[in-house]
Design an enzyme around this catalytic site. Structure first.
Site, PDB file in Angstrom:
ATOM      1  N   ASP A   1       0.871  -1.155   0.000  1.00  0.00           N
ATOM      2  CA  ASP A   1       0.000   0.000   0.000  1.00  0.00           C
ATOM      3  C   ASP A   1       0.921   1.221   0.000  1.00  0.00           C
ATOM      4  O   ASP A   1       2.109   1.089   0.241  1.00  0.00           O
ATOM      5  CB  ASP A   1      -0.842  -0.079   1.273  1.00  0.00           C
ATOM      6  CG  ASP A   1      -1.706   1.120   1.454  1.00  0.00           C
ATOM      7  OD1 ASP A   1      -2.215   1.608   0.438  1.00  0.00           O
ATOM      8  OD2 ASP A   1      -1.874   1.567   2.594  1.00  0.00           O
TER       9      ASP A   1
ATOM     10  N   ASP B   1      -1.531  -0.700   5.872  1.00  0.00           N
ATOM     11  CA  ASP B   1      -1.751  -0.178   7.217  1.00  0.00           C
ATOM     12  C   ASP B   1      -3.208   0.096   7.509  1.00  0.00           C
ATOM     13  O   ASP B   1      -3.577   0.287   8.648  1.00  0.00           O
ATOM     14  CB  ASP B   1      -0.951   1.103   7.430  1.00  0.00           C
ATOM     15  CG  ASP B   1      -1.546   2.252   6.651  1.00  0.00           C
ATOM     16  OD1 ASP B   1      -1.977   2.011   5.508  1.00  0.00           O
ATOM     17  OD2 ASP B   1      -1.602   3.361   7.177  1.00  0.00           O
TER      18      ASP B   1
ATOM     19  N   ASP C   1      -6.690  -2.312   3.260  1.00  0.00           N
ATOM     20  CA  ASP C   1      -5.688  -3.309   2.902  1.00  0.00           C
ATOM     21  C   ASP C   1      -5.983  -4.671   3.518  1.00  0.00           C
ATOM     22  O   ASP C   1      -5.294  -5.636   3.235  1.00  0.00           O
ATOM     23  CB  ASP C   1      -4.303  -2.863   3.382  1.00  0.00           C
ATOM     24  CG  ASP C   1      -3.966  -1.485   2.863  1.00  0.00           C
ATOM     25  OD1 ASP C   1      -4.217  -1.252   1.672  1.00  0.00           O
ATOM     26  OD2 ASP C   1      -3.473  -0.660   3.639  1.00  0.00           O
TER      27      ASP C   1
END
Lengths: 897, 324
Positions: free
Chosen positions: A173, A544, A548
């Site tokens: 990410d 995080d 995700d």
């Protein structure tokens, strides 16, 4: 990303319905790592993950099982034949003349019992033990404690540490993972005027401050949206200062920036908001909050101005979610240019808009909204649809630009892991330009001419197809060149590519070492992970935020960053770390060691069981193929449980190379990725070794203890001690680094073997009574032991030495270099990296971009980081890197093909 | 952070264990990393060679110093008339089984001279056979009932058999007497079994009962008057051998035998090895620190030692030729 956080907030609301609470309890109860706060995300309970090593061990176990069946059948038949031809003549065995039909099965079953130890049950226990210790090592690691927050790394899933060493793809990410997720409001564009471009900080822009002081209506409206179009709750502290509780870092940044520009969001009392602007107090009543979803990519609030009773819709969101809905006639070109320009700087942009509503129109809509909110089926979709009816004809007010700095050590980490042969994919919800900019600044992609960026775009299927074909062609051509080719794809094209051109896209995915996917939704992230997994790659997903979570759960290894977006990802993940840079240590140190250790431990477990089993088989040939066990049951049990399990358990402390060397030469991770230490051929080596050792022990024992010494208990004890001695030396030979614990375990175990047997030898009722004392008093016993060790270990040592010296692997070379200070370490020392220059470059440069052409080409050439060297150049392992990469990528058979 | 503080507190309390544990958790325990350098490996092989060769020679010498007389008597002891059907000869109780042999002592044999009988192709390690015994019964006698392991020689006429099981049932029953110069050589048949067996494995108050009373008679009989703890032949026999060819102690001659002495052996050839083609041998042997005569250990040591030397030389040459 803003919507991540909002979706998290969204999740809290959803929590209030019982279903999710139940599922949360369910998850808690069954200790599932996933903590999904959003109903839409909890599509399925994450499957228990199986490491590649476990799968390989299972395969090998299967092979051994088949081998066992074959042995049992052969010996069973031989036993029956022998029984009928020989044993019937042996009057002292007193076989009944005619037995029942099942008599035929007795001998095969006896052999099945004898051979059942061939598959070591202890391997599962040992593996579980060492795996939990690997996990503990991760938890304990001081170097992976986030110094800012004091949060240590944590391994939630204790079973998959070996997979870390075999990672081939990292899907990361962007926001909060590569960047700090500490948002700072930097620039803005209000009705066509750019603020903050000169100083790089709009808050210090004199023009803007003047405009604020002059209460310019455009600016005031812009600030109002900044301050109240959110879900922030202001809290007055005792000192009178106002603290904002925001779910999202972006909202926090905006509200704080507004406050600094004198639009202070003072208080929220029920639905009444209180703003203070240049000394005057303005009150708004919140009528409705149109929450953020990742599909809508915007959020809105409907407020009523308490002064004049006007009902206003305030919106903020991604440019493509706002600009197309501007009222007919508004020129949005400046805004899109602003967005473009900010994105090129790697800033996150949000468009702010506003619309006055007619009261009756609002009430009509309000009813629809209430109805949609209370539907049970497809509620999310219905709400989105209703929101759509309100969010149009907007008056776009301006664009905000928020900076998100890169985390420390991100470029270095990516570069090191790249060298280790790991491919990186960046999956982000952000804009393409922002993503590319960040990718450049963190070594993700190389600037021209070293790197090349290929764009897959298109709005229709045909366009996407053509673009995909073109990119694929370029990839095929350049794959032989040492060029860093990466492709960029956005969410829309990705959707089409995944749906229609999956095969081509898969090929592209295999060819490409780097990819940037922007504007992707959480489910697309998970789909990409799925795609790579289907090609048999080991994937690691790191993120995080709540968006995700699915990707993290889908991937072979999920790593969560316990960052500012809450603990959601960290909870769902297998590993949670505080900072992206710990990933390097997690993979190269913990993953690699875990892999090496497990490879040794599992094969050794098979080896030791096979040794004892082969001896039993050999013994059956001299005991009339009747299935007699040479060893008594106590010895057999203790052999697996005590004598051979302790020394191998301390192999968790074994290090083939020091951490520093591994970090310097990350290329050697290739050995783990390619599974060089645990595969059928290494296993065949261990199998051969066990056969050889069994022959050595058996032949020497039966010849040294022939004739008058051939008493059963004595002979079996001699054979057993021979095995134990060999075990000790095998473990010693295979150990790379001896700590005091290893010495204790290996040699202490040998002593303990004698101690245990001496104790057993004092028990009159045991079969072993006095045996060990008798043996230890015989010189021939000790000669036999030394003979077994020398004959068993000599060839193994010679072979190992030969390969180590004359056919060394890269690891051997490094070992020699590291331990003897040889030449490789100095010459092969990967060139000192000019980090000081990059340190300046990696935070986003605050310079005026020189042009606004399509992003990917010119930007790359005038990137501030164009001096950065690309990975791998000039290292002694270059050849091996490119070789391995190519061979491994081509030898892979994609399941889709 | 709190962890660290706590750790620091404990540091003052127990610095040593803390430091050790810290190093353990960080995987940084001091370690020695041996490298397989040519010097080391060549030295190891050289040393192995240099130790094993002399050692093997000493062992070989000890083995060679033992004087051993081996006579196979099972075929010779059958009268010409029965050579064709040996089994019926041995199973016919009416035919006398005595038989004589002349042994020539090749070398001076120092007392004690061990008398062994050797059986070849006799599977005392057969699973059916090995399991067919009961240690508890041997120790406690008829009081002990759980003797199912003794099948098929457990009961006879509904009476338990003591000692039960195939092993005891097939007791070896050839006997030997030795005559030198017309005088009988004294053969000590005491203390031929393990002391531990006499004291702890075979009961002092357990007498043979109902033994070899059935229809099928296996091997030797036991005197029911003598407790098991004094039946040393039985104890020796019941220490089953792991190999199909084995020697068991019969007794000791406690006189020296001179070279060229002629010893006459009178033996009773009772035991049936004919039905399964087994061999019976009589062995007279002296002993050394190594035990009986067995060249294997010495030869193997010499072989391993010389192989190591050769390997050491090969590696040395390799190292000189292409040094790394």
């Amino acid at each position: 990303m803003i919507f991540v956080i909002l979706s998290l907030f969204d999740g809290f609301i959803c929590h209030s319905n019982g279903v999710d609470i139940c599922s949360a309890i369910f998850e808690l109860f069954f200790n599932f790592s996933g903590n999904e706060s959003k109903l839409g995300m909890s599509r399925g309970i994450p499957e228990p993950k199986l490491t590649a090593m476990d799968a390989m061990i299972d395969k090998l176990t299967g092979a051994i099982f088949i081998f066992q069946i074959v042995v049992v059948m052969v010996l069973g038949i031989a036993g029956n034949v022998w029984k009928d031809t020989e044993a019937r003549k042996q009057w002292y065995v007193l076989y009944p003349v005619e037995g029942p039909w099942y008599e035929l099965l007795v001998i095969p079953l006896r052999f099945e019992l004898l051979c059942s130890i061939m598959i070591p049950i202890s391997i599962k226990v040992s593996l579980d033990l060492v795996k939990s210790l690997y996990a503990k090592f991760i938890d304990w690691d001081y170097e992976m404690i986030d110094q800012e927050t004091g949060i240590p790394s944590h391994a939630t899933n204790t079973a998959i540490s070996e997979d870390l060493g075999q990672v081939e793809y990292i899907l990361t990410d962007k926001t909060g993972t590569l960047t700090e997720n500490r948002m700072i409001f930097r620039r803005c564009c209000i009705s066509g005027i750019f603020y903050g471009n000169e100083s790089g900080d709009a808050l210090k822009d004199v023009v803007l401050l003047n405009a604020v002081a002059g209460s310019s209506p455009d600016v005031a409206r812009f600030l109002t949206v900044m301050a109240i179009c959110n879900t922030v709750i202001p809290i007055k502290s005792k000192t009178g200062a106002i603290l904002y509780k925001a779910q999202s870092q972006d909202e926090d940044a905006l509200v704080n920036a507004a406050a600094q520009l004198h639009m202070v969001y003072v208080n929220k009392n029920g639905n009444i908001l209180e703003l203070r602007f240049n000394g005057s107090v303005i009150q708004y009543e919140v009528l409705e909050t149109l929450e953020f979803t990742s599909d809508r990519k915007r959020m809105s609030v409907v407020v009523k101005d308490c002064q004049n009773g006007k009902i206003i819709l305030l919106s903020k969101g991604a440019d493509e979610a706002i600009l197309p809905y501007a009222y007919a006639g508004q020129q949005t070109r400046t805004f899109s240019e602003a967005v473009e320009q900010y994105a090129q700087l790697g800033l996150r942009t949000l468009c702010l808009a506003w619309r006055e509503l007619k009261e009756d129109a609002y009430h009509e809509w309000s009813l629809m909204f209430k109805e949609a909110s209370s539907t049970l089926v497809d509620r999310e979709w219905r709400i989105a649809e209703v929101c759509q009816r309100l969010e149009h004809d907007l008056e776009v007010l301006g664009v905000t630009a928020i900076e998100d700095r890169l985390q420390d050590g991100v470029p270095e980490t990516i570069e090191t892991l790249r060298k280790a042969g790991i491919n990186f994919w960046m999956l982000t919800g952000d804009k393409q330009n922002t993503a590319i900019q960040i990718a450049l600044s963190c070594n993700f992609i190389s600037p021209e001419p070293k790197g090349q960026l290929l764009l897959i775009d298109g709005k229709t299927e045909d366009e996407v197809c053509i673009s995909l074909e073109r990119v694929l062609l370029t990839m095929r051509i350049t794959s032989s060149e040492p060029k860093d080719v990466a492709f960029v794809v956005d969410g829309w094209a990705l959707e089409i590519a995944l749906k229609r051109y999956r095969k081509a896209f898969t090929e592209l995915a295999i060819l490409s070492r780097t990819a940037i996917c922007c504007r992707v939704t959480p489910s697309q992230k998970a789909q990409l992970v799925e795609l790579l997994k289907s090609c048999d790659y080991r994937t690691l997903a790191i993120g995080d935020g709540g968006n995700d979570v699915r990707m993290i759960q889908q991937a072979d290894i999920g790593v969560g960053i316990s960052g500012r977006e809450g603990l959601q990802a960290a909870r769902a993940a297998d590993y949670s770390i505080g900072k992206f840079r710990f990933l390097k240590r997690l993979i190269l140190v913990h993953g690699r060691y875990s892999y090496n250790r497990t490879a040794f431990l599992s094969q050794y477990s098979f080896y030791k069981s096979l040794v004892i089993c082969f001896i039993q088989i050999f013994f059956s040939f001299i005991s009339g193929v009747s299935g007699t066990s040479l060893f008594n049951s106590v010895s057999l049990m203790a052999y697996n449980v005590f004598y051979t399990s302790v020394p191998v358990l301390v192999s968790v402390l074994d290090k083939d190379l020091s951490e520093g060397t591994v970090m310097q030469h990350p290329q050697i991770l290739f050995y783990c990725q390619a599974g060089r230490f645990l595969n059928p051929s290494t296993f065949a080596g261990w199998f051969g070794r066990s056969l050889f050792h069994a022959i050595v022990v058996f032949v020497i024992t039966i010849h040294a203890y022939a004739y008058e010494k051939s008493e059963m208990e004595e002979l079996s004890m001699v054979a057993l001690s021979g095995c134990i001695w060999l075990q000790a030396f095998v473990v010693a030979l295979e150990t790379n680094s001896f700590t005091i614990l290893q010495h204790l375990a290996i040699w202490g175990n040998l002593v303990a073997f004698y101690a245990i047997n001496w104790i057993l030898s004092t028990v009159p009722s045991s079969g072993m009574y006095t045996i060990m004392f008798r043996l230890c008093g015989q010189p021939s016993y000790w000669i036999t032991m030394f003979l077994i060790v020398a004959a068993g270990m000599g060839p193994v040592l010679a072979l190992k030495y030969f390969r180590y010296t004359y056919r060394p692997s890269k690891i051997n070379t490094l070992q020699q270099a590291e331990r003897m200070g040889g030449p490789i370490l100095t010459s092969g020392n990967i060139e000192p990296q000019p980090r000081s220059i990059e340190k300046e470059a990696s935070p986003l440069s605050i310079t005026q971009p020189k042009n606004r052409d399509p992003v990917y080409e010119p930007l790359l050439s005038d990137s501030p980081n164009s001096t950065r060297r690309s990975f791998g150049s000039g290292t002694p392992f270059d050849f091996f890197q490119s070789q391995s990469r190519l061979s491994s990528s081509y030898s892979r058979n994609c399941k889709d093909n | 952070m709190t962890d660290r503080n706590r750790d620091r507190d404990s540091e003052t309390v127990c610095y040593g264990c803390f430091a050790a544990f810290y190093l353990f958790t960080q995987q940084r325990l001091p370690a020695c990393n041996p490298v397989l350098t040519p010097a080391w490996v060549i030295t190891i092989f050289l040393f192995t060679g240099l130790i094993f060769i002399p050692f093997g020679l000493v062992t070989l010498r000890a083995s060679r110093s033992i004087v051993e007389i081996v006579v196979r008597y099972d075929t010779k002891c059958i009268p010409e008339a029965f050579r064709i059907d040996k089994v019926s000869y041995i199973q016919d109780d009416s035919i006398p089984k005595n038989c004589s042999h002349f042994l020539k002592v090749p070398k001076y044999m120092k007392a004690p001279i061990y008398i062994y009988y050797q059986l070849d192709n006799y599977y005392q390690n057969h699973r059916r056979y090995v399991k067919s015994r009961n240690d508890q019964q041997l120790l406690h006698g008829r009081k002990y009932h759980g003797t199912s392991s003794c099948q098929p020689v457990e009961f006879n006429n509904n009476q338990p058999i003591v000692p039960c099981g195939l092993i005891a049932w097939s007791l070896f029953n050839d006997t030997f007497t030795f005559i030198r110069k017309r005088a009988e050589l004294k053969v000590n048949r005491k203390n031929i079994a393990w002391k531990s067996d006499r004291d702890h494995k075979f009961g002092k108050n357990v007498h043979p009962f109902n033994f070899q009373n059935g229809t099928s008679i296996g091997g030797g009989k036991l005197n029911p008057k003598i407790p098991l703890s004094d039946q040393e032949d039985l104890m020796v026999w019941m220490r089953t051998s792991a190999l199909p060819s084995f020697r068991k102690l019969y007794g000791r001659i406690e006189e020296d035998l001179d070279a060229d002495d002629v010893v006459v052996v009178h033996l009773m050839n009772n035991y049936n090895t004919y039905s399964f083609g087994g061999k019976k041998k009589l062995v007279l042997s002296t002993s050394s620190w190594l035990g009986g005569k067995n060249d294997f250990l010495g030869l193997a040591c010499v072989f391993v030692g010389s192989s190591s030397l050769i390997l050491a030389i090969v590696f040395m040459l390799l190292h000189l030729k292409c040094p790394r």
